[in-house]
Design a protein around this motif. Structure first.
Motif, short mmCIF file in Angstrom:
data_model
loop_
_atom_site.label_atom_id
_atom_site.label_comp_id
_atom_site.label_asym_id
_atom_site.label_seq_id
_atom_site.Cartn_x
_atom_site.Cartn_y
_atom_site.Cartn_z
N LEU A 96 84.05 55.67 36.93
CA LEU A 96 85.36 56.21 36.57
C LEU A 96 86.43 55.58 37.45
CD1 LEU A 96 84.27 59.95 36.31
CD2 LEU A 96 84.58 58.32 34.43
N VAL A 97 87.67 55.58 36.95
CA VAL A 97 88.78 55.04 37.74
C VAL A 97 89.25 56.15 38.70
CG1 VAL A 97 91.08 54.02 37.67
CG2 VAL A 97 89.46 53.61 35.79
N PRO A 98 89.12 55.92 40.01
CA PRO A 98 89.33 57.01 40.97
C PRO A 98 90.74 57.59 40.98
CG PRO A 98 88.87 54.93 42.12
CD PRO A 98 88.67 54.66 40.65
N VAL A 99 91.75 56.77 40.68
CA VAL A 99 93.14 57.27 40.77
C VAL A 99 93.60 57.96 39.49
CG1 VAL A 99 93.82 55.57 42.49
CG2 VAL A 99 94.14 55.05 40.06
N ASN A 105 91.06 59.10 32.38
CA ASN A 105 89.88 58.23 32.29
C ASN A 105 89.35 58.18 30.86
OD1 ASN A 105 88.41 56.92 34.73
ND2 ASN A 105 89.36 58.77 35.58
N VAL A 106 89.31 59.33 30.20
CA VAL A 106 88.75 59.38 28.85
C VAL A 106 89.71 58.75 27.83
CG1 VAL A 106 87.85 60.93 27.06
CG2 VAL A 106 87.36 61.39 29.47
N MET A 107 91.02 58.86 28.11
CA MET A 107 92.04 58.27 27.22
C MET A 107 91.98 56.74 27.21
SD MET A 107 95.32 60.59 28.36
CE MET A 107 96.56 59.55 27.54
N LEU A 108 91.58 56.19 28.36
CA LEU A 108 91.75 54.76 28.62
C LEU A 108 91.23 53.83 27.50
CD1 LEU A 108 93.19 53.43 30.95
CD2 LEU A 108 90.99 53.20 32.12
N PRO A 109 90.00 54.01 27.03
CA PRO A 109 89.52 53.07 25.99
C PRO A 109 90.39 53.09 24.73
CG PRO A 109 87.69 54.37 26.86
CD PRO A 109 88.95 54.96 27.44
N SER A 142 86.99 62.33 42.31
CA SER A 142 86.51 62.71 43.65
C SER A 142 86.42 64.22 43.84
CB SER A 142 87.44 62.11 44.71
OG SER A 142 88.76 62.56 44.50
N SER A 143 87.14 64.98 43.00
CA SER A 143 87.07 66.44 43.15
C SER A 143 86.06 67.05 42.18
CB SER A 143 88.46 67.06 42.93
OG SER A 143 88.82 66.98 41.57
N LEU A 144 85.32 66.21 41.46
CA LEU A 144 84.30 66.70 40.53
C LEU A 144 82.91 66.43 41.10
CD1 LEU A 144 85.82 65.27 37.22
CD2 LEU A 144 85.93 67.65 38.00
N GLN A 148 79.46 66.54 36.78
CA GLN A 148 80.74 66.60 36.04
C GLN A 148 81.30 65.19 35.81
OE1 GLN A 148 82.82 69.27 38.74
NE2 GLN A 148 82.71 70.95 37.25
N GLN A 149 81.18 64.34 36.83
CA GLN A 149 81.68 62.96 36.65
C GLN A 149 80.92 62.25 35.53
OE1 GLN A 149 82.51 60.54 40.23
NE2 GLN A 149 82.12 62.40 41.41
N GLN A 150 79.61 62.49 35.46
CA GLN A 150 78.86 61.83 34.40
C GLN A 150 79.24 62.40 33.03
OE1 GLN A 150 78.01 59.10 33.84
NE2 GLN A 150 75.90 58.70 34.50
N ARG A 151 79.62 63.68 32.97
CA ARG A 151 80.08 64.24 31.71
C ARG A 151 81.42 63.63 31.29
NH1 ARG A 151 78.94 69.97 33.89
NH2 ARG A 151 80.32 70.79 32.30
N VAL A 152 82.28 63.34 32.28
CA VAL A 152 83.53 62.63 31.97
C VAL A 152 83.19 61.25 31.39
CG1 VAL A 152 85.65 61.61 32.89
CG2 VAL A 152 84.85 63.84 33.75
#
Ligand code: ADP
Ligand code: ADP
Length: 234
Positions: A96-99, A105-109, A142-144, A148-152
């Motif tokens: 994921l893109v940290p910033v 992140n999900v919108m990006l593609p 970083s707060s997930l 949760q990050q893998q679900r994103v």
């Protein structure tokens, strides 16, 4: 007609003077909606096979077809289009893109594909709700938690409604409970939407959750079986 078809796929790497046979001739057909685990020890060729199935890398010999199109016969642009429109990817390290927030992140593609922010935002929100993260839209990775990050990352892989999701060791960085949650989530989405999933793992405990297991050893698919519980092993 299968969604993905591999015929005699060999992948050879050169390391200095030595040749490494990562894949020693793989024949594989994966149909629409299948939920497939590629299992094997480290170094058995799982990752290389995922790269072939995802059209990320070319075989040394043999062919890879997606939706009936032989990837080697396409131009680079046509192959990229086929991949961008048809295949989503999930990685071991989440990537994921940290910033950016989960939503961004999900919108990006979609945005890279030219969608407006408004359209991308609505679609991304729906996908994050689908993976159970409707309350974490604005949080940064970083707060997930890892799970949760893998679900994103799964929401991001699904944002373009791909026919196929390729996940290379998606649970390698997760504890068992979260690993099982990720597998169950992917399976639910596969059933609900007819999405084909291919994921690699070295964790044998995950195999009872899949419809089909491809066992890799030394670059060969030594076994390919439907639901473990129903088939006796010789
Ligand atoms: P797995 O995912 O099962 O661990 P891999 O597909 O990563 O297996 O690797 C299969 C074999 O190919 C291993 O021997 C590995 O060291 C080798 N290999 C993988 N990628 C490369 C590469 N880029 N260059 C050289 N050898 C590689
Ligand atoms: P790029 O990295 O420039 O976007 P691609 O990712 O499309 O290029 O492909 C990486 C390399 O592998 C390129 O040389 C491409 O031509 C080739 N390639 C990828 N998948 C296949 C395939 N299944 N059959 C033949 N060539 C492929």
């Amino acid at each position: 007609r299968p969604l993905v078809e591999l015929h005699g796929v060999v992948k050879r790497y050169r390391l200095g003077g030595a040749a490494i046979i990562a894949l020693a001739g793989i024949d594989l057909r994966i149909g629409a909606g299948e939920f497939v685990a590629v299992w094997g020890p480290s170094g058995s060729g799982k990752s290389t096979l995922c790269n072939m199935i995802g059209l990320l890398d070319a075989p040394t010999s043999g062919s890879v077809s997606f939706r009936g199109q032989d990837a080697a016969k396409l131009s680079d642009n046509a192959r990229s289009d086929l991949r961008n429109q048809g295949i989503g990817f999930v990685f071991q390290g989440f990537n994921l893109v940290p910033v950016l927030s989960a939503l961004e992140n999900v919108m990006l593609p979609l945005q890279i594909g030219g969608a407006s922010a408004l359209v991308a935002r609505d679609a991304a929100r729906l996908r994050l709700e689908q993976v159970g993260l409707g309350a974490q839209l604005t949080q940064r990775p970083s707060s997930l938690s890892g799970g949760q990050q893998q679900r994103v990352a799964i929401a991001r892989a699904l944002i373009g409604a791909p026919a196929l999701v390729v996940a290379d060791e998606p649970t390698a960085n997760l504890d068992t409970a979260n690993a099982l949650l990720i597998i169950e989530l992917m399976r639910r989405i596969s059933r609900e939407e007819g999405t084909t999933f291919v994921f690699s793992t070295h964790d044998q405990r995950l195999l009872e959750r899949v419809d089909r297991q491809v066992m890799m050893r030394d670059g060969c698919a030594v076994e390919d079986r439907l639901h473990a519980a129903t088939v006796a092993t010789p």
